[in-house]
Motif scaffolding. Structure first.
Motif, mmCIF file in Angstrom:
data_model
loop_
_atom_site.group_PDB
_atom_site.id
_atom_site.type_symbol
_atom_site.label_atom_id
_atom_site.label_comp_id
_atom_site.label_asym_id
_atom_site.label_seq_id
_atom_site.Cartn_x
_atom_site.Cartn_y
_atom_site.Cartn_z
ATOM 1 N N GLU A 110 0.721 -1.210 0.183
ATOM 2 C CA GLU A 110 -0.214 0.152 -0.106
ATOM 3 C C GLU A 110 0.642 1.253 0.043
ATOM 4 O OE1 GLU A 110 -2.916 2.635 2.788
ATOM 5 O OE2 GLU A 110 -2.477 0.474 3.162
ATOM 6 N N LEU A 111 2.015 1.381 0.693
ATOM 7 C CA LEU A 111 3.071 2.424 0.727
ATOM 8 C C LEU A 111 3.532 2.884 -0.523
ATOM 9 C CD1 LEU A 111 4.037 4.631 2.483
ATOM 10 C CD2 LEU A 111 5.866 3.128 3.143
ATOM 11 N N VAL A 112 3.920 1.602 -1.175
ATOM 12 C CA VAL A 112 4.385 1.510 -2.513
ATOM 13 C C VAL A 112 3.419 2.224 -3.545
ATOM 14 C CG1 VAL A 112 5.476 0.245 -4.563
ATOM 15 C CG2 VAL A 112 6.240 -0.290 -2.051
ATOM 16 N N GLU A 113 2.266 1.822 -3.484
ATOM 17 C CA GLU A 113 1.144 2.148 -4.141
ATOM 18 C C GLU A 113 0.960 3.896 -4.046
ATOM 19 O OE1 GLU A 113 -2.399 -0.184 -3.782
ATOM 20 O OE2 GLU A 113 -1.195 -1.992 -4.010
ATOM 21 N N ARG A 114 0.987 4.302 -2.746
ATOM 22 C CA ARG A 114 0.941 5.499 -2.445
ATOM 23 C C ARG A 114 1.919 6.307 -2.914
ATOM 24 N NH1 ARG A 114 -3.016 7.091 1.475
ATOM 25 N NH2 ARG A 114 -3.908 5.713 2.470
ATOM 26 N N ALA A 115 3.156 5.866 -3.008
ATOM 27 C CA ALA A 115 4.461 6.416 -3.634
ATOM 28 C C ALA A 115 4.495 6.715 -5.144
ATOM 29 C CB ALA A 115 5.698 5.824 -3.052
ATOM 30 N N GLU A 116 3.844 5.463 -5.533
ATOM 31 C CA GLU A 116 3.852 5.609 -7.153
ATOM 32 C C GLU A 116 2.757 6.438 -7.733
ATOM 33 O OE1 GLU A 116 3.356 1.523 -7.911
ATOM 34 O OE2 GLU A 116 5.514 1.040 -8.148
ATOM 35 N N ALA A 117 1.391 6.471 -7.102
ATOM 36 C CA ALA A 117 0.494 7.369 -7.283
ATOM 37 C C ALA A 117 0.950 8.877 -6.986
ATOM 38 C CB ALA A 117 -0.616 6.999 -6.567
#
Length: 157
Positions: A110-117
């Motif tokens: 989830e943290l990676v998804e937030r960073a990528e978004a």
């Protein structure tokens, strides 16, 4: 005979005590190593997450400058197009590198998804149609960066 028995008991007691002490020391050493490893990982994550947020902010600012240069050249700060583009590309690369470090250090998808978004949205910032669109995108990207920071905070707290 009693002296021999007392000596054997004393030797066995000493050996048992030494073994017990060794066991406790090993356990304490493992706990200390685990604590040190966890603390080092926490510090590396703190560095990576804060570096990424900072890189996003710098990249965001350069894309806003780029938008202003392209849409309102009279308000530009005196740089030419090559400088503005080069800075935005360089800061974009730095943000991407910082994202890779975040991806390597976190185990939270989830943290990676937030960073990528956040990076994906920031990258589109200079494509705003007009000043109102730019303002809306600035607000949205600021919120995404803050959401990333809030999510990252749980991993280093």
């Amino acid at each position: 005979m009693e002296a021999v028995a007392a000596s054997v008991i004393a030797v066995l007691g000493t050996l048992f005590g030494s073994g017990l002490t060794h066991s406790f020391q090993q356990r304490a050493s493992r706990r200390n190593e685990q604590f040190t490893r966890n603390e080092r990982l926490r510090q590396e994550r703190l560095d990576a997450y804060s570096m990424y947020a900072g890189a996003l902010l710098n990249y965001r600012r350069s894309l806003i400058d780029r938008w202003c240069y392209e849409h309102e050249p009279e308000k530009s700060i005196g740089e030419d197009e090559t400088q503005v583009l080069a800075r935005s590309y360089e800061l974009g690369s730095q943000a991407q590198e910082a994202l890779f470090r975040v991806e390597m250090l976190t185990d939270d998808p989830e943290l990676v998804e937030r960073a990528e978004a956040a990076l994906k949205r920031v990258t589109k910032l200079h494509k705003a149609k007009d000043r109102a669109d730019l303002k809306a995108q600035r607000t949205a990207t600021r919120a995404l960066i803050r959401e990333f920071v809030a999510a990252a905070k749980r991993h280093v707290g």
